[in-house]
Structure formats: structure tokens, C-alpha cells
Write an enzyme that holds these catalytic residues in place. Sequence first.
Site, PDB file in Angstrom:
ATOM      1  CB  SER A 143      47.047  44.119  40.780  1.00  0.00           C
ATOM      2  OG  SER A 143      48.439  43.874  40.786  1.00  0.00           O
ATOM      3  CE1 TYR A 156      47.149  42.441  46.081  1.00  0.00           C
ATOM      4  CE2 TYR A 156      48.375  42.029  44.074  1.00  0.00           C
ATOM      5  CZ  TYR A 156      47.746  42.907  44.926  1.00  0.00           C
ATOM      6  OH  TYR A 156      47.689  44.252  44.625  1.00  0.00           O
TER       7      TYR A 156
END
Length: 281
Positions: A143, A156
Amino acid sequence: MKNFKDKVAAITGAGSGIGRALAIDLAGRGCNLAVSDVNLEGLAETVRLAQEAGRVTITSQKLDVANRQDVHAWADKVVADHGSVNLIFNNAGVAHGSTIEAASYEDFEWIMGINFWGVVHGTKAFLPHLRASGDGHVINISSVFGIIGVPTQGTYNATKFAVRGFTEALRQELDIEGARISATSVHPGGIKTNIANAARFDKSTEAITGQSQEKSKKNFEKLFRTTPEQAAHTILKGVEKNARRVLIGSDAYAIDAMQRLLPSAYQAILGGLAKRQQRKG
């Protein structure tokens, strides 16, 4: 790997979003598919759409990527069903919003189990089969949050930074060896998927953002600019070019540039923006 015709691709998290778009795009290019997801209803729809896109062989499997034995068993089954496998797209992922202090150990274990260990399981389970195929590629979805740290996204961030480091190390090892296998780390920006909708949010985010959890989700979704179809096309183009890193979306390029130009100062910038948003809230 210059084309995907008659190859076999395994995709985790194929029940929606980027995983589904990859399956449809690959089917249209004549690539046979082994797709998996925990959501059987979404997975069945992916299979239907992929069958419409191309006349290829498709198998599907309900799979929790956090379960090591199940992932290894699936990898073996893919080869048993298809004869070989050339690509593994470790795409399954979840999101979690919380401050580090408020995040429970269970939260960390949950997101690590899927986002990081799922990638490790998929990579290690499929590597021997990719070697046997003589022409293989590992594609791991990280990401932009594997490039910069963001307030309330610590859990995350931890998973996506880990995926990036894991994949970059693997790529170098394969290069040194001269293997007929390669690896690519993918860093999407905001993609129009349901990841925010399905994310776990803790009330601690409200103190940082000055917004309710529901409003935070909605504002987060407004940042999603790229479609899953565009993301899939960019990923496959990256595989064809044997890219080490693939950035998806103009926001991903902007974030990558910010981190390169301001490797530590970007934190103060993001912190200032968060404080401004907090005051507005």
C-alpha cells in the site's frame, strides 16, 4: 513474463475489488485462474464474470489466508487441478483504524494474520510450484501506507511496511540466484473498493480526527480515486515489465515523491494537517 496466455494465476481476496478485477482482466488475456476468498458469494460472482471475460479454466476455493495449513493445501490443490501455476497474487487484505495505544493485541494479531502472514503463507506455499513451472512471478499487494506512516493507521502501516520489506528482500534473493522467478511489491493509493466499509475502526480515532467513525469512513472513501480495473491493468503491466515496485494512482506517486523529498519531515506535515482537521471537528 511477457504475456499471460495459457498461464495459471492464483489470486487471494478475489471476491471483490482488485482481486476480482485481476481475475477478469487475466481471463480476458487467456490466463487460467485459481481464485480464493473468505466470501463465497463474492467469489462466485467473480468466477461468473471471469468466465464471461474469457474461455479459460477457473477453480475457486474458500480460503482464510491467515491459516498456514489451508494456504499450503490450496497451493497443492491448484497444481493438482491445473497441472502447474505461474503467478501468485497475494491480494487479500483488511484495514483497521485506531491509535497505537488503543489498539489491542488481538487487533494486531488479526490484521497481521491476514495482511502480513497471509502474504508470507501465499509466497512460501507457491514458490516451489512457481519454480517447477519454469516461469513464475510473486505479486504482493502492499500500500502507499507501506511507504509512509499515518496517524490512526499504525496497525495497517505495520503490515504494509512488512509486506514491502519482505517482497523487496525476496526480489533481491531471486535476482542474485538468477532464478526464473521474480517478485513485485505493489503500492496502491486510494482504490474504489469496499475495504474502508469493511474496516474495523476504534473510537480512539475520533480524538485524532475530530470526526465520528462513520464520518471518518466516508471522508476516507472520498480519497479513493482509482478503479479496481485501472489498478489491475497497472499491476499486470508492471508484471510484464518485471517491475520491482508498482505505484497505482496519482496519489501514490505524490505520496512516494513526498517521502523521497521529505523522508522524515513529511511526518510533521501530516501531523499538522491532522491537527487542523481535529480543530475543524
